[in-house]
Design a protein around this motif. Structure first.
Motif, PDB file in Angstrom:
ATOM      1  N   VAL A  48       0.835  -1.197   0.000  1.00 61.80           N
ATOM      2  CA  VAL A  48       0.000   0.000   0.000  1.00 61.80           C
ATOM      3  C   VAL A  48       0.876   1.256   0.000  1.00 61.80           C
ATOM      4  O   VAL A  48       0.743   2.112  -0.874  1.00 61.80           O
ATOM      5  CB  VAL A  48      -0.936   0.019   1.226  1.00 61.80           C
ATOM      6  CG1 VAL A  48      -1.720   1.315   1.279  1.00 61.80           C
ATOM      7  CG2 VAL A  48      -1.875  -1.190   1.191  1.00 61.80           C
ATOM      8  N   ALA A  49       1.760   1.350   0.992  1.00 59.31           N
ATOM      9  CA  ALA A  49       2.585   2.550   1.114  1.00 59.31           C
ATOM     10  C   ALA A  49       3.793   2.248   1.991  1.00 59.31           C
ATOM     11  O   ALA A  49       3.780   1.299   2.767  1.00 59.31           O
ATOM     12  CB  ALA A  49       1.783   3.705   1.712  1.00 59.31           C
ATOM     13  N   ALA A  50       4.830   3.077   1.845  1.00 62.17           N
ATOM     14  CA  ALA A  50       6.020   2.936   2.675  1.00 62.17           C
ATOM     15  C   ALA A  50       6.635   4.306   2.897  1.00 62.17           C
ATOM     16  O   ALA A  50       6.458   5.225   2.085  1.00 62.17           O
ATOM     17  CB  ALA A  50       7.038   1.993   2.040  1.00 62.17           C
ATOM     18  N   ILE A  51       7.369   4.399   4.000  1.00 66.22           N
ATOM     19  CA  ILE A  51       8.051   5.647   4.313  1.00 66.22           C
ATOM     20  C   ILE A  51       9.430   5.298   4.862  1.00 66.22           C
ATOM     21  O   ILE A  51       9.577   4.396   5.685  1.00 66.22           O
ATOM     22  CB  ILE A  51       7.246   6.508   5.306  1.00 66.22           C
ATOM     23  CG1 ILE A  51       7.921   7.861   5.525  1.00 66.22           C
ATOM     24  CG2 ILE A  51       7.011   5.783   6.616  1.00 66.22           C
ATOM     25  CD1 ILE A  51       7.015   8.868   6.236  1.00 66.22           C
ATOM     26  N   VAL A  65      -3.698   3.548  -4.670  1.00 63.63           N
ATOM     27  CA  VAL A  65      -4.025   4.427  -3.548  1.00 63.63           C
ATOM     28  C   VAL A  65      -3.402   5.819  -3.690  1.00 63.63           C
ATOM     29  O   VAL A  65      -3.676   6.703  -2.877  1.00 63.63           O
ATOM     30  CB  VAL A  65      -3.573   3.808  -2.202  1.00 63.63           C
ATOM     31  CG1 VAL A  65      -4.156   2.399  -2.044  1.00 63.63           C
ATOM     32  CG2 VAL A  65      -2.060   3.791  -2.060  1.00 63.63           C
ATOM     33  N   LYS A  66      -2.594   6.001  -4.709  1.00 63.47           N
ATOM     34  CA  LYS A  66      -1.906   7.283  -4.885  1.00 63.47           C
ATOM     35  C   LYS A  66      -2.919   8.403  -5.026  1.00 63.47           C
ATOM     36  O   LYS A  66      -3.888   8.303  -5.784  1.00 63.47           O
ATOM     37  CB  LYS A  66      -0.999   7.201  -6.121  1.00 63.47           C
ATOM     38  CG  LYS A  66       0.144   8.177  -6.142  1.00 63.47           C
ATOM     39  CD  LYS A  66       1.106   7.838  -7.283  1.00 63.47           C
ATOM     40  CE  LYS A  66       1.835   6.545  -7.037  1.00 63.47           C
ATOM     41  NZ  LYS A  66       2.840   6.254  -8.093  1.00 63.47           N
ATOM     42  N   GLY A  67      -2.717   9.474  -4.268  1.00 64.05           N
ATOM     43  CA  GLY A  67      -3.631  10.605  -4.305  1.00 64.05           C
ATOM     44  C   GLY A  67      -4.757  10.503  -3.296  1.00 64.05           C
ATOM     45  O   GLY A  67      -5.469  11.486  -3.055  1.00 64.05           O
ATOM     46  N   ARG A  68      -4.964   9.315  -2.727  1.00 61.42           N
ATOM     47  CA  ARG A  68      -6.032   9.113  -1.739  1.00 61.42           C
ATOM     48  C   ARG A  68      -5.470   8.818  -0.350  1.00 61.42           C
ATOM     49  O   ARG A  68      -6.069   9.200   0.652  1.00 61.42           O
ATOM     50  CB  ARG A  68      -6.938   7.967  -2.163  1.00 61.42           C
ATOM     51  CG  ARG A  68      -7.627   8.181  -3.497  1.00 61.42           C
ATOM     52  CD  ARG A  68      -8.678   7.091  -3.754  1.00 61.42           C
ATOM     53  NE  ARG A  68      -8.093   5.756  -3.843  1.00 61.42           N
ATOM     54  CZ  ARG A  68      -8.457   4.735  -3.072  1.00 61.42           C
ATOM     55  NH1 ARG A  68      -9.407   4.887  -2.149  1.00 61.42           N
ATOM     56  NH2 ARG A  68      -7.884   3.536  -3.215  1.00 61.42           N
ATOM     57  N   PHE A  69      -4.359   8.098  -0.299  1.00 58.61           N
ATOM     58  CA  PHE A  69      -3.772   7.694   0.972  1.00 58.61           C
ATOM     59  C   PHE A  69      -2.484   8.489   1.205  1.00 58.61           C
ATOM     60  O   PHE A  69      -1.764   8.827   0.258  1.00 58.61           O
ATOM     61  CB  PHE A  69      -3.418   6.209   0.960  1.00 58.61           C
ATOM     62  CG  PHE A  69      -4.591   5.274   0.967  1.00 58.61           C
ATOM     63  CD1 PHE A  69      -5.893   5.705   0.758  1.00 58.61           C
ATOM     64  CD2 PHE A  69      -4.390   3.914   1.187  1.00 58.61           C
ATOM     65  CE1 PHE A  69      -6.966   4.829   0.755  1.00 58.61           C
ATOM     66  CE2 PHE A  69      -5.444   3.018   1.203  1.00 58.61           C
ATOM     67  CZ  PHE A  69      -6.731   3.481   0.978  1.00 58.61           C
ATOM     68  N   THR A  70      -2.208   8.732   2.486  1.00 58.10           N
ATOM     69  CA  THR A  70      -0.969   9.419   2.866  1.00 58.10           C
ATOM     70  C   THR A  70      -0.332   8.691   4.047  1.00 58.10           C
ATOM     71  O   THR A  70      -0.994   8.480   5.067  1.00 58.10           O
ATOM     72  CB  THR A  70      -1.236  10.869   3.253  1.00 58.10           C
ATOM     73  OG1 THR A  70      -1.867  11.563   2.169  1.00 58.10           O
ATOM     74  CG2 THR A  70       0.071  11.585   3.595  1.00 58.10           C
ATOM     75  N   ILE A  71       0.926   8.333   3.892  1.00 56.18           N
ATOM     76  CA  ILE A  71       1.673   7.715   4.987  1.00 56.18           C
ATOM     77  C   ILE A  71       2.535   8.782   5.650  1.00 56.18           C
ATOM     78  O   ILE A  71       3.094   9.654   4.970  1.00 56.18           O
ATOM     79  CB  ILE A  71       2.528   6.533   4.486  1.00 56.18           C
ATOM     80  CG1 ILE A  71       3.155   5.770   5.661  1.00 56.18           C
ATOM     81  CG2 ILE A  71       3.598   6.997   3.503  1.00 56.18           C
ATOM     82  CD1 ILE A  71       3.836   4.465   5.249  1.00 56.18           C
ATOM     83  N   SER A  72       2.618   8.703   6.971  1.00 54.99           N
ATOM     84  CA  SER A  72       3.455   9.647   7.713  1.00 54.99           C
ATOM     85  C   SER A  72       3.972   8.951   8.967  1.00 54.99           C
ATOM     86  O   SER A  72       3.515   7.864   9.318  1.00 54.99           O
ATOM     87  CB  SER A  72       2.673  10.908   8.078  1.00 54.99           C
ATOM     88  OG  SER A  72       1.578  10.593   8.920  1.00 54.99           O
ATOM     89  N   ARG A  73       4.934   9.595   9.616  1.00 58.33           N
ATOM     90  CA  ARG A  73       5.483   8.992  10.821  1.00 58.33           C
ATOM     91  C   ARG A  73       5.798  10.082  11.837  1.00 58.33           C
ATOM     92  O   ARG A  73       6.105  11.217  11.485  1.00 58.33           O
ATOM     93  CB  ARG A  73       6.736   8.171  10.495  1.00 58.33           C
ATOM     94  CG  ARG A  73       7.920   8.992   9.992  1.00 58.33           C
ATOM     95  CD  ARG A  73       9.003   8.097   9.406  1.00 58.33           C
ATOM     96  NE  ARG A  73       9.564   7.194  10.399  1.00 58.33           N
ATOM     97  CZ  ARG A  73      10.240   6.089  10.088  1.00 58.33           C
ATOM     98  NH1 ARG A  73      10.414   5.753   8.824  1.00 58.33           N
ATOM     99  NH2 ARG A  73      10.733   5.319  11.048  1.00 58.33           N
ATOM    100  N   GLN A  83      -3.281   7.728   6.512  1.00 57.43           N
ATOM    101  CA  GLN A  83      -4.516   8.487   6.324  1.00 57.43           C
ATOM    102  C   GLN A  83      -5.135   8.031   5.019  1.00 57.43           C
ATOM    103  O   GLN A  83      -4.506   8.129   3.958  1.00 57.43           O
ATOM    104  CB  GLN A  83      -4.225   9.995   6.283  1.00 57.43           C
ATOM    105  CG  GLN A  83      -5.457  10.842   6.038  1.00 57.43           C
ATOM    106  CD  GLN A  83      -6.452  10.782   7.171  1.00 57.43           C
ATOM    107  OE1 GLN A  83      -6.075  10.849   8.339  1.00 57.43           O
ATOM    108  NE2 GLN A  83      -7.728  10.661   6.833  1.00 57.43           N
ATOM    109  N   MET A  84      -6.362   7.550   5.110  1.00 56.77           N
ATOM    110  CA  MET A  84      -7.049   7.012   3.942  1.00 56.77           C
ATOM    111  C   MET A  84      -8.292   7.846   3.654  1.00 56.77           C
ATOM    112  O   MET A  84      -9.203   7.905   4.488  1.00 56.77           O
ATOM    113  CB  MET A  84      -7.426   5.544   4.179  1.00 56.77           C
ATOM    114  CG  MET A  84      -6.242   4.676   4.579  1.00 56.77           C
ATOM    115  SD  MET A  84      -6.649   2.932   4.686  1.00 56.77           S
ATOM    116  CE  MET A  84      -7.807   2.934   6.035  1.00 56.77           C
ATOM    117  N   ASN A  85      -8.322   8.491   2.517  1.00 57.36           N
ATOM    118  CA  ASN A  85      -9.450   9.320   2.099  1.00 57.36           C
ATOM    119  C   ASN A  85     -10.106   8.724   0.858  1.00 57.36           C
ATOM    120  O   ASN A  85      -9.512   7.890   0.161  1.00 57.36           O
ATOM    121  CB  ASN A  85      -8.975  10.740   1.809  1.00 57.36           C
ATOM    122  CG  ASN A  85      -8.374  11.416   3.018  1.00 57.36           C
ATOM    123  OD1 ASN A  85      -8.753  11.168   4.163  1.00 57.36           O
ATOM    124  ND2 ASN A  85      -7.412  12.294   2.769  1.00 57.36           N
ATOM    125  N   SER A  86     -11.302   9.174   0.585  1.00 53.72           N
ATOM    126  CA  SER A  86     -12.049   8.720  -0.604  1.00 53.72           C
ATOM    127  C   SER A  86     -12.032   7.199  -0.697  1.00 53.72           C
ATOM    128  O   SER A  86     -11.746   6.622  -1.760  1.00 53.72           O
ATOM    129  CB  SER A  86     -11.448   9.338  -1.866  1.00 53.72           C
ATOM    130  OG  SER A  86     -11.451  10.747  -1.800  1.00 53.72           O
TER     131      SER A  86
END
Length: 126
Positions: A48-51, A65-73, A83-86
């Protein structure tokens, strides 16, 4: 040994938002590569995502998920977020947090990660 505990999964309607959290143990959290994967029934676990490590580290996303999800730490809290939107019904899956203690260019492969959480269920209704 690193322990990972996910939280935040629940039932949500399509178009809604959720924020997943993954709390980690271990003194070297700030140097870990952290990833989120998901697995739907009958399907393989997918990236899904990595940081990458350190604040402001590079982020990577699956095309789906690009543009809808944001990974942070937050290194002070030893926590990584998703963070999962839409949200869409096809986002329904068990979401897993994963950690790796050293840098890698292969962030999208489950085999790159040594530590895994138990998973949290996300269900998106149509």
């Amino acid at each position: 040994q690193v322990q990972l505990v996910e939280s935040g999964g629940e039932l949500v309607q399509a178009g809604g938002s959720l924020r997943l959290s993954c709390a980690a143990s271990g003194r070297a959290f700030s140097s870990y590569v952290m990833g989120w994967f998901r697995q739907a029934p009958g399907k393989e676990r997918e990236f899904v995502a990595a940081i990458k490590s350190w604040s402001g580290g590079s982020t990577y996303y699956a095309d789906s998920v690009k543009g809808r999800f944001t990974i942070s730490r937050d290194n002070a809290k030893k926590t990584v977020y998703l963070q999962m939107n839409s949200l869409k019904p096809e986002d329904t899956a068990v979401y897993y947090c994963a950690a790796r203690g050293s840098d890698t260019i292969v962030v999208a492969s489950p085999e790159s990660y040594a530590y895994w959480g138990q998973g949290t269920q996300v269900t998106v209704s149509s």
